[in-house]
Design a protein around this motif. Sequence first.
Motif, PDB file in Angstrom:
ATOM      1  N   CYS A 251       0.810  -1.228   0.000  1.00  0.00           N
ATOM      2  CA  CYS A 251       0.000   0.000   0.000  1.00  0.00           C
ATOM      3  C   CYS A 251       0.843   1.277   0.000  1.00  0.00           C
ATOM      4  CB  CYS A 251      -0.933   0.001   1.198  1.00  0.00           C
ATOM      5  SG  CYS A 251      -2.207  -1.274   1.127  1.00  0.00           S
ATOM      6  N   TRP A 252       2.134   1.136   0.196  1.00  0.00           N
ATOM      7  CA  TRP A 252       3.092   2.239   0.098  1.00  0.00           C
ATOM      8  C   TRP A 252       2.863   3.350   1.122  1.00  0.00           C
ATOM      9  CZ3 TRP A 252       7.534   1.753  -2.302  1.00  0.00           C
ATOM     10  CH2 TRP A 252       8.359   2.888  -2.423  1.00  0.00           C
ATOM     11  N   GLY A 253       3.168   3.007   2.350  1.00  0.00           N
ATOM     12  CA  GLY A 253       3.264   4.049   3.361  1.00  0.00           C
ATOM     13  C   GLY A 253       2.049   4.235   4.237  1.00  0.00           C
ATOM     14  N   ILE A 254       2.295   4.189   5.549  1.00  0.00           N
ATOM     15  CA  ILE A 254       1.278   4.540   6.535  1.00  0.00           C
ATOM     16  C   ILE A 254       1.935   5.452   7.576  1.00  0.00           C
ATOM     17  CG2 ILE A 254      -0.159   2.492   6.253  1.00  0.00           C
ATOM     18  CD1 ILE A 254       1.264   1.266   8.671  1.00  0.00           C
ATOM     19  N   ALA A 255       1.106   6.139   8.336  1.00  0.00           N
ATOM     20  CA  ALA A 255       1.629   7.011   9.391  1.00  0.00           C
ATOM     21  C   ALA A 255       2.228   6.163  10.508  1.00  0.00           C
ATOM     22  CB  ALA A 255       0.513   7.888   9.934  1.00  0.00           C
ATOM     23  N   PRO A 256       3.236   6.686  11.224  1.00  0.00           N
ATOM     24  CA  PRO A 256       3.790   5.958  12.362  1.00  0.00           C
ATOM     25  C   PRO A 256       2.710   5.626  13.385  1.00  0.00           C
ATOM     26  CG  PRO A 256       5.155   7.858  11.821  1.00  0.00           C
ATOM     27  CD  PRO A 256       3.911   7.979  10.992  1.00  0.00           C
ATOM     28  N   GLU A 257       2.951   4.590  14.175  1.00  0.00           N
ATOM     29  CA  GLU A 257       1.943   4.071  15.106  1.00  0.00           C
ATOM     30  C   GLU A 257       1.414   5.138  16.052  1.00  0.00           C
ATOM     31  OE1 GLU A 257       1.439   0.530  18.457  1.00  0.00           O
ATOM     32  OE2 GLU A 257       3.173   0.545  17.116  1.00  0.00           O
ATOM     33  N   ASN A 258       2.281   5.990  16.582  1.00  0.00           N
ATOM     34  CA  ASN A 258       1.860   7.002  17.558  1.00  0.00           C
ATOM     35  C   ASN A 258       1.696   8.390  16.940  1.00  0.00           C
ATOM     36  OD1 ASN A 258       1.913   5.118  19.733  1.00  0.00           O
ATOM     37  ND2 ASN A 258       4.148   5.304  19.795  1.00  0.00           N
ATOM     38  N   ALA A 259       1.456   8.432  15.646  1.00  0.00           N
ATOM     39  CA  ALA A 259       1.311   9.726  14.960  1.00  0.00           C
ATOM     40  C   ALA A 259       0.064  10.456  15.464  1.00  0.00           C
ATOM     41  CB  ALA A 259       1.214   9.514  13.455  1.00  0.00           C
ATOM     42  N   PRO A 260       0.112  11.795  15.528  1.00  0.00           N
ATOM     43  CA  PRO A 260      -1.072  12.558  15.967  1.00  0.00           C
ATOM     44  C   PRO A 260      -2.214  12.434  14.960  1.00  0.00           C
ATOM     45  CG  PRO A 260       0.641  14.025  15.113  1.00  0.00           C
ATOM     46  CD  PRO A 260       1.258  12.664  15.218  1.00  0.00           C
ATOM     47  N   LYS A 261      -3.427  12.736  15.423  1.00  0.00           N
ATOM     48  CA  LYS A 261      -4.599  12.592  14.562  1.00  0.00           C
ATOM     49  C   LYS A 261      -4.568  13.526  13.354  1.00  0.00           C
ATOM     50  CE  LYS A 261      -7.718  10.906  18.161  1.00  0.00           C
ATOM     51  NZ  LYS A 261      -8.986  11.142  18.907  1.00  0.00           N
ATOM     52  N   ASN A 262      -3.802  14.630  13.483  1.00  0.00           N
ATOM     53  CA  ASN A 262      -3.716  15.573  12.364  1.00  0.00           C
ATOM     54  C   ASN A 262      -2.542  15.276  11.433  1.00  0.00           C
ATOM     55  OD1 ASN A 262      -1.632  16.329  14.072  1.00  0.00           O
ATOM     56  ND2 ASN A 262      -2.073  18.526  13.976  1.00  0.00           N
ATOM     57  N   HIS A 263      -1.926  14.111  11.579  1.00  0.00           N
ATOM     58  CA  HIS A 263      -0.839  13.717  10.670  1.00  0.00           C
ATOM     59  C   HIS A 263      -1.373  13.692   9.236  1.00  0.00           C
ATOM     60  CE1 HIS A 263       2.212  11.202   8.703  1.00  0.00           C
ATOM     61  NE2 HIS A 263       2.992  11.422   9.751  1.00  0.00           N
ATOM     62  N   PRO A 264      -0.607  14.217   8.257  1.00  0.00           N
ATOM     63  CA  PRO A 264      -1.085  14.266   6.866  1.00  0.00           C
ATOM     64  C   PRO A 264      -1.518  12.912   6.308  1.00  0.00           C
ATOM     65  CG  PRO A 264       0.935  15.543   7.108  1.00  0.00           C
ATOM     66  CD  PRO A 264       0.731  14.833   8.405  1.00  0.00           C
ATOM     67  N   TRP A 265      -0.972  11.816   6.857  1.00  0.00           N
ATOM     68  CA  TRP A 265      -1.312  10.481   6.353  1.00  0.00           C
ATOM     69  C   TRP A 265      -2.343   9.767   7.214  1.00  0.00           C
ATOM     70  CZ3 TRP A 265       4.276   8.226   5.290  1.00  0.00           C
ATOM     71  CH2 TRP A 265       4.868   8.970   4.256  1.00  0.00           C
ATOM     72  N   ALA A 266      -2.914  10.438   8.199  1.00  0.00           N
ATOM     73  CA  ALA A 266      -3.839   9.771   9.120  1.00  0.00           C
ATOM     74  C   ALA A 266      -5.022   9.152   8.376  1.00  0.00           C
ATOM     75  CB  ALA A 266      -4.322  10.762  10.176  1.00  0.00           C
ATOM     76  N   GLY A 267      -5.630   9.922   7.483  1.00  0.00           N
ATOM     77  CA  GLY A 267      -6.767   9.411   6.715  1.00  0.00           C
ATOM     78  C   GLY A 267      -6.377   8.276   5.800  1.00  0.00           C
ATOM     79  N   PHE A 268      -5.229   8.426   5.095  1.00  0.00           N
ATOM     80  CA  PHE A 268      -4.742   7.366   4.213  1.00  0.00           C
ATOM     81  C   PHE A 268      -4.522   6.075   5.001  1.00  0.00           C
ATOM     82  CE2 PHE A 268      -2.316  11.026   1.955  1.00  0.00           C
ATOM     83  CZ  PHE A 268      -3.486  11.432   1.346  1.00  0.00           C
ATOM     84  N   THR A 269      -3.934   6.233   6.190  1.00  0.00           N
ATOM     85  CA  THR A 269      -3.594   5.066   7.009  1.00  0.00           C
ATOM     86  C   THR A 269      -4.845   4.326   7.461  1.00  0.00           C
ATOM     87  OG1 THR A 269      -1.569   6.154   7.774  1.00  0.00           O
ATOM     88  CG2 THR A 269      -2.386   4.317   9.092  1.00  0.00           C
ATOM     89  N   ALA A 270      -5.836   5.068   7.935  1.00  0.00           N
ATOM     90  CA  ALA A 270      -7.081   4.444   8.378  1.00  0.00           C
ATOM     91  C   ALA A 270      -7.734   3.686   7.225  1.00  0.00           C
ATOM     92  CB  ALA A 270      -8.025   5.512   8.926  1.00  0.00           C
ATOM     93  N   PHE A 271      -7.701   4.280   6.039  1.00  0.00           N
ATOM     94  CA  PHE A 271      -8.292   3.618   4.869  1.00  0.00           C
ATOM     95  C   PHE A 271      -7.534   2.336   4.531  1.00  0.00           C
ATOM     96  CE2 PHE A 271      -7.884   2.996   0.227  1.00  0.00           C
ATOM     97  CZ  PHE A 271      -9.191   2.611  -0.044  1.00  0.00           C
ATOM     98  N   LYS A 272      -6.220   2.394   4.477  1.00  0.00           N
ATOM     99  CA  LYS A 272      -5.423   1.223   4.095  1.00  0.00           C
ATOM    100  C   LYS A 272      -5.608   0.076   5.076  1.00  0.00           C
ATOM    101  CE  LYS A 272      -2.013   4.036   1.645  1.00  0.00           C
ATOM    102  NZ  LYS A 272      -0.641   4.583   1.606  1.00  0.00           N
ATOM    103  N   LYS A 273      -5.773   0.411   6.351  1.00  0.00           N
ATOM    104  CA  LYS A 273      -5.904  -0.637   7.366  1.00  0.00           C
ATOM    105  C   LYS A 273      -7.293  -1.259   7.409  1.00  0.00           C
ATOM    106  CE  LYS A 273      -2.096   0.524  10.464  1.00  0.00           C
ATOM    107  NZ  LYS A 273      -1.677   0.805  11.853  1.00  0.00           N
ATOM    108  N   THR A 274      -8.230  -0.757   6.597  1.00  0.00           N
ATOM    109  CA  THR A 274      -9.511  -1.460   6.478  1.00  0.00           C
ATOM    110  C   THR A 274      -9.340  -2.748   5.676  1.00  0.00           C
ATOM    111  OG1 THR A 274     -10.154  -0.219   4.477  1.00  0.00           O
ATOM    112  CG2 THR A 274     -10.852   0.678   6.609  1.00  0.00           C
ATOM    113  N   PHE A 275      -8.224  -2.846   4.939  1.00  0.00           N
ATOM    114  CA  PHE A 275      -7.883  -4.074   4.227  1.00  0.00           C
ATOM    115  C   PHE A 275      -7.034  -4.947   5.159  1.00  0.00           C
ATOM    116  CE2 PHE A 275      -8.763  -0.930   1.068  1.00  0.00           C
ATOM    117  CZ  PHE A 275      -9.348  -1.604   0.007  1.00  0.00           C
ATOM    118  N   GLU A 276      -7.368  -6.242   5.243  1.00  0.00           N
ATOM    119  CA  GLU A 276      -6.613  -7.146   6.112  1.00  0.00           C
ATOM    120  C   GLU A 276      -5.181  -7.276   5.593  1.00  0.00           C
ATOM    121  OE1 GLU A 276      -7.359  -8.743   8.928  1.00  0.00           O
ATOM    122  OE2 GLU A 276      -9.358  -7.846   9.036  1.00  0.00           O
TER     123      GLU A 276
END
Length: 312
Positions: A251-276
């Motif tokens: 999926c090419w990149g997710i935000a770090p585990e403890n990244a703040p909610k306003n991290h630029p990749w927060a939305g991308f990360t949540a979306f990617k993790k909906t896939f197992e």
Amino acid sequence: MQIPLLQSKKWQKLQDDLGETSVFEQNDDYSYLAILKNTPFGKYLYVPYGPCFDIEKGLKNAIRDLSNVAEKNQAFFIRIEPQNRENAKFLTQKTSFHGLTIKKSKDLNPAETWVIDLSGSDDDLKKLLPSRLLRYWRAMDKNGFKIETSKNPDDIKYLLDLQKKLAKKKKIGTFSEDYLKTQLAQDFATLYLVKKDNKVVAAGLVFDYKTTRYNLQGAQDEEYRKFHATGILTIQLILDAKAKGLKTFDCWGIAPENAPKNHPWAGFTAFKKTFEGREVDYCGDYDLILNTRKYRLYKAFRKVNRLIRKVK
């Protein structure tokens, strides 16, 4: 040893086509692709997702070799991004090596990514896909959606236009049109376009290398968010990769585990993790410094530039 796309001869060809100067070395001990980058203070060597090695000794020997290449090209530092986290621990334990000062740097490529296993059956794969998005994917025709692939460089404009809108909202950078066109011209690249009523509402640029599909570039028209255009596209990318015989979808990149909610990749990360899938962590970027004075000037210059962009 595992050699990712960004350390391959194919990626070197892309650099050549972009007019970059690069050095490729491969032996039993290590492998690397180093790209010579220019700054106002001189040159540096960039080794994206490399060097590659199996044991710590291989990394150390690669660094020795890279330092010789850097000196030959009058580079004032080397930026490395080893993926082999276990055998690169010494980078965090030392402040210098082989006369080079070691500094942790801002990551250029993602240090964490989300990977989906495609090696099971088709039925196994569909169990990894979000059921809600699968329903939208199955209803594509009924809802007036169509997905096409393209190698036409002129079609890059659709991806670029969508990315510019997203970049403005997220306050992130985009690549140039020429850069994206040169990427699409490579034999490992394919552009996907999602259309509704003949309008492109989402686009993605994927790279297939060895057994992996890399989902590098993508964006959607926010007006069509309710139709889950990106979700429909991602499912198609995964199913096509499986049909092609590939084993992994990166999926090419997710935000770090403890990244703040306003991290630029927060939305991308949540979306990617909906896939197992599973998280894969790399080492991140480290700078090996040959000329301390130039390096400090360079870092100060970069800091000022970032502040100026933030104000704008």
